[in-house]
Scaffold this motif. Structure first.
Motif, PDB file in Angstrom:
ATOM      1  N   SER A  63       0.831  -1.208   0.000  1.00  0.00           N
ATOM      2  CA  SER A  63       0.000   0.000   0.000  1.00  0.00           C
ATOM      3  C   SER A  63       0.863   1.254   0.000  1.00  0.00           C
ATOM      4  O   SER A  63       0.364   2.363   0.089  1.00  0.00           O
ATOM      5  N   LEU A 106      -4.489   9.593   1.881  1.00  0.00           N
ATOM      6  CA  LEU A 106      -5.759  10.175   1.449  1.00  0.00           C
ATOM      7  C   LEU A 106      -6.019  11.378   2.337  1.00  0.00           C
ATOM      8  O   LEU A 106      -5.726  11.347   3.528  1.00  0.00           O
ATOM      9  N   LEU A 121      -3.496   4.246   2.780  1.00  0.00           N
ATOM     10  CA  LEU A 121      -4.321   3.521   1.823  1.00  0.00           C
ATOM     11  C   LEU A 121      -4.759   2.179   2.404  1.00  0.00           C
ATOM     12  O   LEU A 121      -3.939   1.444   2.944  1.00  0.00           O
ATOM     13  N   MET A 125      -1.390  -0.604  -3.832  1.00  0.00           N
ATOM     14  CA  MET A 125      -1.158   0.289  -4.968  1.00  0.00           C
ATOM     15  C   MET A 125      -0.923  -0.567  -6.203  1.00  0.00           C
ATOM     16  O   MET A 125      -0.147  -1.525  -6.170  1.00  0.00           O
ATOM     17  N   GLU A 137      -7.202   3.895 -13.468  1.00  0.00           N
ATOM     18  CA  GLU A 137      -6.041   4.118 -12.603  1.00  0.00           C
ATOM     19  C   GLU A 137      -4.752   3.678 -13.308  1.00  0.00           C
ATOM     20  O   GLU A 137      -3.719   4.345 -13.221  1.00  0.00           O
ATOM     21  N   LYS A 176      -6.095  10.589  -9.391  1.00  0.00           N
ATOM     22  CA  LYS A 176      -5.742   9.311  -8.765  1.00  0.00           C
ATOM     23  C   LYS A 176      -6.259   9.258  -7.325  1.00  0.00           C
ATOM     24  O   LYS A 176      -6.814   8.259  -6.885  1.00  0.00           O
ATOM     25  N   ARG A 177      -6.121  10.355  -6.589  1.00  0.00           N
ATOM     26  CA  ARG A 177      -6.612  10.392  -5.199  1.00  0.00           C
ATOM     27  C   ARG A 177      -8.141  10.290  -5.153  1.00  0.00           C
ATOM     28  O   ARG A 177      -8.693   9.677  -4.243  1.00  0.00           O
ATOM     29  N   TRP A 180      -8.856   6.672  -5.583  1.00  0.00           N
ATOM     30  CA  TRP A 180      -8.579   5.959  -4.331  1.00  0.00           C
ATOM     31  C   TRP A 180      -9.690   6.193  -3.316  1.00  0.00           C
ATOM     32  O   TRP A 180     -10.123   5.283  -2.628  1.00  0.00           O
ATOM     33  N   TYR A 183     -12.557   4.009  -4.070  1.00  0.00           N
ATOM     34  CA  TYR A 183     -12.364   2.609  -3.665  1.00  0.00           C
ATOM     35  C   TYR A 183     -12.794   2.379  -2.218  1.00  0.00           C
ATOM     36  O   TYR A 183     -13.278   1.309  -1.869  1.00  0.00           O
TER      37      TYR A 183
END
Length: 194
Positions: A63, A106, A121, A125, A137, A176-177, A180, A183
Protein backbone atom coordinates in the motif's frame (compact mmCIF):
# COMPACT_ATOMS: atom_id res chain seq x y z
CA UNK A 1 -13.18 18.40 -1.91
CA UNK A 2 -16.80 17.73 -0.99
CA UNK A 3 -17.53 15.70 2.12
CA UNK A 4 -20.37 13.20 1.94
CA UNK A 5 -21.94 10.14 3.52
CA UNK A 6 -19.93 7.15 2.29
CA UNK A 7 -22.93 4.83 2.23
CA UNK A 8 -25.27 7.24 0.44
CA UNK A 9 -22.52 7.76 -2.12
CA UNK A 10 -22.33 4.01 -2.85
CA UNK A 11 -26.00 3.90 -3.80
CA UNK A 12 -26.27 7.34 -5.40
CA UNK A 13 -28.68 8.60 -2.74
CA UNK A 14 -29.03 12.33 -2.12
CA UNK A 15 -26.51 13.76 0.31
CA UNK A 16 -27.31 15.81 3.42
CA UNK A 17 -26.89 19.54 2.84
CA UNK A 18 -24.85 20.26 6.02
CA UNK A 19 -21.67 18.38 5.15
CA UNK A 20 -19.63 19.64 8.11
CA UNK A 21 -22.11 18.08 10.53
CA UNK A 22 -21.66 14.54 9.20
CA UNK A 23 -20.22 12.41 12.00
CA UNK A 24 -17.06 10.42 11.29
CA UNK A 25 -16.25 6.81 12.09
CA UNK A 26 -15.07 6.87 15.71
CA UNK A 27 -12.16 4.52 14.97
CA UNK A 28 -10.53 5.85 11.80
CA UNK A 29 -12.05 9.35 11.95
CA UNK A 30 -11.91 9.46 8.16
CA UNK A 31 -15.16 8.11 6.72
CA UNK A 32 -18.38 10.09 7.31
CA UNK A 33 -22.00 9.02 7.59
CA UNK A 34 -25.36 10.80 7.70
CA UNK A 35 -26.96 8.32 10.10
CA UNK A 36 -26.29 5.29 12.30
CA UNK A 37 -28.16 3.15 9.76
CA UNK A 38 -25.83 4.23 6.94
CA UNK A 39 -22.80 3.67 9.14
CA UNK A 40 -23.92 0.16 10.10
CA UNK A 41 -24.75 -0.83 6.53
CA UNK A 42 -21.45 0.53 5.19
CA UNK A 43 -19.54 -1.19 8.03
CA UNK A 44 -20.94 -4.60 7.14
CA UNK A 45 -20.48 -4.23 3.38
CA UNK A 46 -17.26 -2.20 3.09
CA UNK A 47 -15.75 -0.26 5.95
CA UNK A 48 -14.81 -3.14 8.27
CA UNK A 49 -12.27 -4.19 5.62
CA UNK A 50 -10.72 -0.70 5.44
CA UNK A 51 -11.07 0.86 8.90
CA UNK A 52 -7.95 -0.62 10.56
CA UNK A 53 -5.79 0.66 7.69
CA UNK A 54 -7.44 4.09 7.55
CA UNK A 55 -6.99 4.39 11.32
CA UNK A 56 -3.29 3.60 10.99
CA UNK A 57 -3.58 0.50 13.20
CA UNK A 58 -2.23 -1.75 10.44
CA UNK A 59 -0.29 -1.23 7.24
CA UNK A 60 -1.38 -3.23 4.23
CA UNK A 61 1.49 -4.77 2.24
CA UNK A 62 2.08 -3.00 -1.07
CA UNK A 63 0.00 0.00 0.00
CA UNK A 64 3.10 2.18 -0.20
CA UNK A 65 6.02 2.45 -2.57
CA UNK A 66 9.05 0.49 -1.41
CA UNK A 67 11.94 0.62 -3.93
CA UNK A 68 13.18 -2.78 -2.73
CA UNK A 69 9.91 -4.40 -3.86
CA UNK A 70 8.88 -2.18 -6.78
CA UNK A 71 9.01 -4.00 -10.13
CA UNK A 72 9.59 -0.76 -12.02
CA UNK A 73 12.44 0.29 -9.69
CA UNK A 74 14.02 -3.16 -10.07
CA UNK A 75 13.77 -2.95 -13.89
CA UNK A 76 15.10 0.60 -13.79
CA UNK A 77 18.11 -0.55 -11.73
CA UNK A 78 18.79 -3.38 -14.21
CA UNK A 79 18.67 -0.98 -17.16
CA UNK A 80 20.72 1.65 -15.35
CA UNK A 81 19.92 5.24 -14.46
CA UNK A 82 22.13 6.50 -17.29
CA UNK A 83 20.17 4.44 -19.83
CA UNK A 84 16.63 5.15 -18.58
CA UNK A 85 17.09 8.87 -19.31
CA UNK A 86 17.94 8.30 -22.96
CA UNK A 87 15.23 9.21 -25.47
CA UNK A 88 15.99 6.06 -27.47
CA UNK A 89 15.25 3.80 -24.49
CA UNK A 90 11.56 2.81 -24.52
CA UNK A 91 11.50 1.82 -20.81
CA UNK A 92 9.48 4.03 -18.52
CA UNK A 93 10.82 5.15 -15.12
CA UNK A 94 9.19 4.72 -11.73
CA UNK A 95 7.12 7.80 -10.87
CA UNK A 96 7.90 7.55 -7.15
CA UNK A 97 11.16 8.58 -5.49
CA UNK A 98 13.50 5.62 -6.00
CA UNK A 99 15.66 6.09 -2.91
CA UNK A 100 12.97 6.35 -0.25
CA UNK A 101 9.80 4.61 0.80
CA UNK A 102 6.88 6.71 -0.43
CA UNK A 103 3.67 6.50 1.60
CA UNK A 104 0.66 7.99 -0.20
CA UNK A 105 -2.13 9.32 1.99
CA UNK A 106 -5.76 10.17 1.45
CA UNK A 107 -6.79 13.67 2.57
CA UNK A 108 -10.05 15.34 3.52
CA UNK A 109 -10.83 18.86 4.72
CA UNK A 110 -11.32 19.17 8.49
CA UNK A 111 -13.65 22.21 8.40
CA UNK A 112 -11.65 23.69 11.30
CA UNK A 113 -12.76 21.08 13.84
CA UNK A 114 -9.38 19.32 14.18
CA UNK A 115 -10.58 15.87 13.10
CA UNK A 116 -8.30 13.42 11.30
CA UNK A 117 -7.85 14.61 7.75
CA UNK A 118 -5.44 12.04 6.34
CA UNK A 119 -5.24 8.25 6.24
CA UNK A 120 -3.09 5.46 4.83
CA UNK A 121 -4.32 3.52 1.82
CA UNK A 122 -6.52 0.54 2.75
CA UNK A 123 -5.69 -1.27 -0.50
CA UNK A 124 -2.62 -2.20 -2.52
CA UNK A 125 -1.16 0.29 -4.97
CA UNK A 126 -1.38 -0.96 -8.54
CA UNK A 127 2.18 0.24 -9.13
CA UNK A 128 3.40 -2.10 -6.39
CA UNK A 129 1.14 -5.14 -6.87
CA UNK A 130 1.06 -4.99 -10.66
CA UNK A 131 -2.74 -5.28 -10.46
CA UNK A 132 -4.74 -2.10 -10.95
CA UNK A 133 -8.39 -2.25 -9.82
CA UNK A 134 -9.43 -0.16 -12.83
CA UNK A 135 -8.14 0.62 -16.30
CA UNK A 136 -8.56 4.31 -15.43
CA UNK A 137 -6.04 4.12 -12.60
CA UNK A 138 -3.62 2.10 -14.75
CA UNK A 139 -3.94 4.63 -17.57
CA UNK A 140 -3.22 7.53 -15.20
CA UNK A 141 -0.16 5.69 -13.89
CA UNK A 142 1.17 5.16 -17.42
CA UNK A 143 0.54 8.82 -18.36
CA UNK A 144 2.45 9.89 -15.23
CA UNK A 145 5.34 7.63 -16.23
CA UNK A 146 5.34 9.11 -19.74
CA UNK A 147 5.36 12.66 -18.38
CA UNK A 148 8.20 11.81 -16.01
CA UNK A 149 10.14 10.29 -18.91
CA UNK A 150 9.62 13.53 -20.90
CA UNK A 151 11.02 15.46 -17.95
CA UNK A 152 14.03 13.15 -17.56
CA UNK A 153 14.99 13.29 -21.24
CA UNK A 154 14.33 17.06 -21.35
CA UNK A 155 11.88 16.63 -24.20
CA UNK A 156 10.55 19.88 -25.74
CA UNK A 157 7.01 18.86 -24.75
CA UNK A 158 8.18 19.25 -21.14
CA UNK A 159 10.75 22.04 -21.40
CA UNK A 160 8.79 24.53 -23.52
CA UNK A 161 5.93 24.79 -21.01
CA UNK A 162 7.22 23.25 -17.78
CA UNK A 163 4.53 24.91 -15.64
CA UNK A 164 1.77 23.41 -17.81
CA UNK A 165 3.45 20.00 -17.58
CA UNK A 166 3.68 20.28 -13.78
CA UNK A 167 0.03 21.34 -13.65
CA UNK A 168 -0.96 18.29 -15.70
CA UNK A 169 0.98 16.04 -13.29
CA UNK A 170 -0.77 17.68 -10.36
CA UNK A 171 -4.17 17.18 -12.00
CA UNK A 172 -3.41 13.49 -12.64
CA UNK A 173 -2.43 13.05 -8.98
CA UNK A 174 -5.72 14.65 -7.91
CA UNK A 175 -7.65 12.29 -10.18
CA UNK A 176 -5.74 9.31 -8.76
CA UNK A 177 -6.61 10.39 -5.20
CA UNK A 178 -10.29 10.73 -6.20
CA UNK A 179 -10.17 7.19 -7.57
CA UNK A 180 -8.58 5.96 -4.33
CA UNK A 181 -11.24 7.76 -2.30
CA UNK A 182 -13.88 6.04 -4.45
CA UNK A 183 -12.36 2.61 -3.67
CA UNK A 184 -12.95 3.25 0.04
CA UNK A 185 -16.65 3.84 -0.44
CA UNK A 186 -17.64 1.12 -2.91
CA UNK A 187 -18.86 -2.33 -2.06
CA UNK A 188 -15.98 -4.79 -2.69
CA UNK A 189 -16.62 -7.12 -5.59
CA UNK A 190 -18.55 -4.55 -7.62
CA UNK A 191 -17.23 -4.14 -11.11
CA UNK A 192 -15.16 -0.97 -11.06
CA UNK A 193 -14.60 -0.46 -14.78
CA UNK A 194 -17.58 0.58 -16.84
Amino acid sequence: MAVFCANCNVYGWSQPSAESSLPRCSRCKYTRYCSKECQQEHWVKVHKQHCKYLAGLKLLPQSRHDPAHCHTCERQAEIGEDQIVKATNPSLPCIFPTLITFVPVLCQPDHGNGNRTSANLPFQMGEMSGKFPTRAEQTISIICQLLYKLKLIKHPAWTILPEASKELCSLLNCIKRLIWDFYIKIVPGHKLDM
